[in-house]
Design a protein around this motif. Sequence first.
Motif, mmCIF file in Angstrom:
data_model
loop_
_atom_site.group_PDB
_atom_site.id
_atom_site.type_symbol
_atom_site.label_atom_id
_atom_site.label_comp_id
_atom_site.label_asym_id
_atom_site.label_seq_id
_atom_site.Cartn_x
_atom_site.Cartn_y
_atom_site.Cartn_z
ATOM 1 N N CYS A 95 24.425 11.365 22.779
ATOM 2 C CA CYS A 95 25.136 10.463 23.699
ATOM 3 C C CYS A 95 26.331 11.155 24.338
ATOM 4 C CB CYS A 95 25.587 9.206 22.956
ATOM 5 S SG CYS A 95 24.241 8.123 22.444
ATOM 6 N N TYR A 96 27.061 11.919 23.550
ATOM 7 C CA TYR A 96 28.248 12.609 24.054
ATOM 8 C C TYR A 96 27.872 13.673 25.079
ATOM 9 C CZ TYR A 96 32.827 14.870 23.951
ATOM 10 O OH TYR A 96 34.040 15.395 24.296
ATOM 11 N N GLU A 97 26.810 14.388 24.804
ATOM 12 C CA GLU A 97 26.360 15.444 25.721
ATOM 13 C C GLU A 97 25.979 14.875 27.079
ATOM 14 O OE1 GLU A 97 23.207 19.169 25.769
ATOM 15 O OE2 GLU A 97 22.914 17.557 24.336
ATOM 16 N N SER A 98 25.434 13.676 27.108
ATOM 17 C CA SER A 98 24.987 13.063 28.362
ATOM 18 C C SER A 98 26.003 12.119 28.975
ATOM 19 C CB SER A 98 23.694 12.283 28.116
ATOM 20 O OG SER A 98 22.671 13.156 27.753
ATOM 21 N N PHE A 99 27.087 11.841 28.261
ATOM 22 C CA PHE A 99 28.072 10.863 28.715
ATOM 23 C C PHE A 99 28.600 11.200 30.102
ATOM 24 C CE2 PHE A 99 32.172 8.735 28.870
ATOM 25 C CZ PHE A 99 31.842 7.489 28.365
ATOM 26 N N PRO A 100 28.715 10.261 30.994
ATOM 27 C CA PRO A 100 28.570 8.823 30.839
ATOM 28 C C PRO A 100 27.157 8.312 31.089
ATOM 29 C CG PRO A 100 29.411 9.253 33.017
ATOM 30 C CD PRO A 100 29.253 10.599 32.325
ATOM 31 N N TYR B 140 29.633 1.711 17.697
ATOM 32 C CA TYR B 140 29.774 3.112 18.096
ATOM 33 C C TYR B 140 28.895 3.422 19.302
ATOM 34 C CZ TYR B 140 32.507 4.269 14.007
ATOM 35 O OH TYR B 140 33.502 4.327 13.080
ATOM 36 N N ILE B 141 27.803 2.677 19.440
ATOM 37 C CA ILE B 141 26.931 2.863 20.603
ATOM 38 C C ILE B 141 26.597 1.495 21.195
ATOM 39 C CG2 ILE B 141 25.893 5.066 19.915
ATOM 40 C CD1 ILE B 141 23.452 3.514 18.857
ATOM 41 N N TRP B 142 26.412 1.509 22.513
ATOM 42 C CA TRP B 142 25.895 0.338 23.210
ATOM 43 C C TRP B 142 24.435 0.628 23.522
ATOM 44 C CZ3 TRP B 142 30.565 0.403 26.958
ATOM 45 C CH2 TRP B 142 31.620 -0.339 26.415
ATOM 46 N N PRO C 92 33.706 2.818 23.971
ATOM 47 C CA PRO C 92 35.020 3.459 24.101
ATOM 48 C C PRO C 92 35.545 3.972 22.756
ATOM 49 C CG PRO C 92 34.954 1.487 25.432
ATOM 50 C CD PRO C 92 33.685 1.503 24.621
ATOM 51 N N LYS C 93 35.305 3.224 21.695
ATOM 52 C CA LYS C 93 35.735 3.637 20.354
ATOM 53 C C LYS C 93 35.122 4.982 19.982
ATOM 54 C CE LYS C 93 34.440 1.988 15.773
ATOM 55 N NZ LYS C 93 34.076 0.780 15.024
ATOM 56 N N ALA C 94 33.829 5.129 20.171
ATOM 57 C CA ALA C 94 33.159 6.383 19.837
ATOM 58 C C ALA C 94 33.600 7.508 20.758
ATOM 59 C CB ALA C 94 31.642 6.211 19.903
ATOM 60 N N PHE C 95 33.743 7.183 22.038
ATOM 61 C CA PHE C 95 34.172 8.198 22.989
ATOM 62 C C PHE C 95 35.541 8.752 22.600
ATOM 63 C CE2 PHE C 95 36.179 9.435 27.052
ATOM 64 C CZ PHE C 95 35.298 10.449 27.407
ATOM 65 N N GLU C 96 36.437 7.845 22.229
ATOM 66 C CA GLU C 96 37.776 8.266 21.808
ATOM 67 C C GLU C 96 37.699 9.160 20.572
ATOM 68 O OE1 GLU C 96 41.968 6.394 20.192
ATOM 69 O OE2 GLU C 96 40.428 5.045 20.919
ATOM 70 N N LEU C 97 36.924 8.752 19.594
ATOM 71 C CA LEU C 97 36.813 9.542 18.368
ATOM 72 C C LEU C 97 36.228 10.925 18.636
ATOM 73 C CD1 LEU C 97 35.586 6.778 15.926
ATOM 74 C CD2 LEU C 97 37.809 7.940 15.902
ATOM 75 N N LEU C 98 35.253 10.993 19.509
ATOM 76 C CA LEU C 98 34.617 12.283 19.806
ATOM 77 C C LEU C 98 35.495 13.165 20.677
ATOM 78 C CD1 LEU C 98 30.932 11.146 20.288
ATOM 79 C CD2 LEU C 98 31.953 12.278 18.313
ATOM 80 N N ASN C 99 36.483 12.596 21.307
ATOM 81 C CA ASN C 99 37.389 13.381 22.138
ATOM 82 C C ASN C 99 38.668 13.790 21.425
ATOM 83 O OD1 ASN C 99 36.282 13.990 24.666
ATOM 84 N ND2 ASN C 99 36.479 11.862 25.275
#
Length: 138
Positions: free
Chosen positions: A18-23, A69-71, A87-94
Motif C-alpha cells: 500500500c505504501y509503495e503505491s500510495f496514494p 490501518y487500511i481502507w 491517515p493513521k497508517a500513512f503517518e506511522l509509515l512516514n
Amino acid sequence: MQNIELFNLATKEILGMCYESFPNRVSFKHFDITEKVLQYYELSDFKDKENDVAKVCLSTAKWLRQANYIWVEHELGNEFNSVTLTPKAFELLNLMPESLKAQESIGSMLMNGAMKTSKAGALAVVRVMLSEGVKMMS
C-alpha cells in the motif's frame, strides 16, 4: 512457525504494498500475501502448513482493516480490492528516526530551492510535514 511472526510478516507485506503505491489503491488476494510470507522461510518448514499460513494472512488483512490501518473499498471472500492506507497508517509509515531530522524548520527547508536541497532531502521533509499534519488533525 508462530502466528505472531506470520502476522508481522503479512502486515509488512500488506502495508508495504500500500505504501509503495500510495496514494493509488491496490488490490490483492490473501494468497498473494501468503506467497510473499512463505518466501521468508525454507519450503520444508511449511510442508502441509500452507493453509495455516493462508488463514493467518487472511486474518491479518481483516485485522488491519478493523484496526483502521487500511481502507478497503470492496472485500469479497479472500479478495481485497481498492485498498489504501488510512491517515493513521500513512503517518506511522512516514515516521523518521530522530537522528535523521534536521535542525531547521520544515518551512525553512521547503523554501530552499533545488540548488540547496537534494531530491531525497526534499522528499524527506515533505514526509515529515505530512506526518505532522495528520497528528494535528487528531
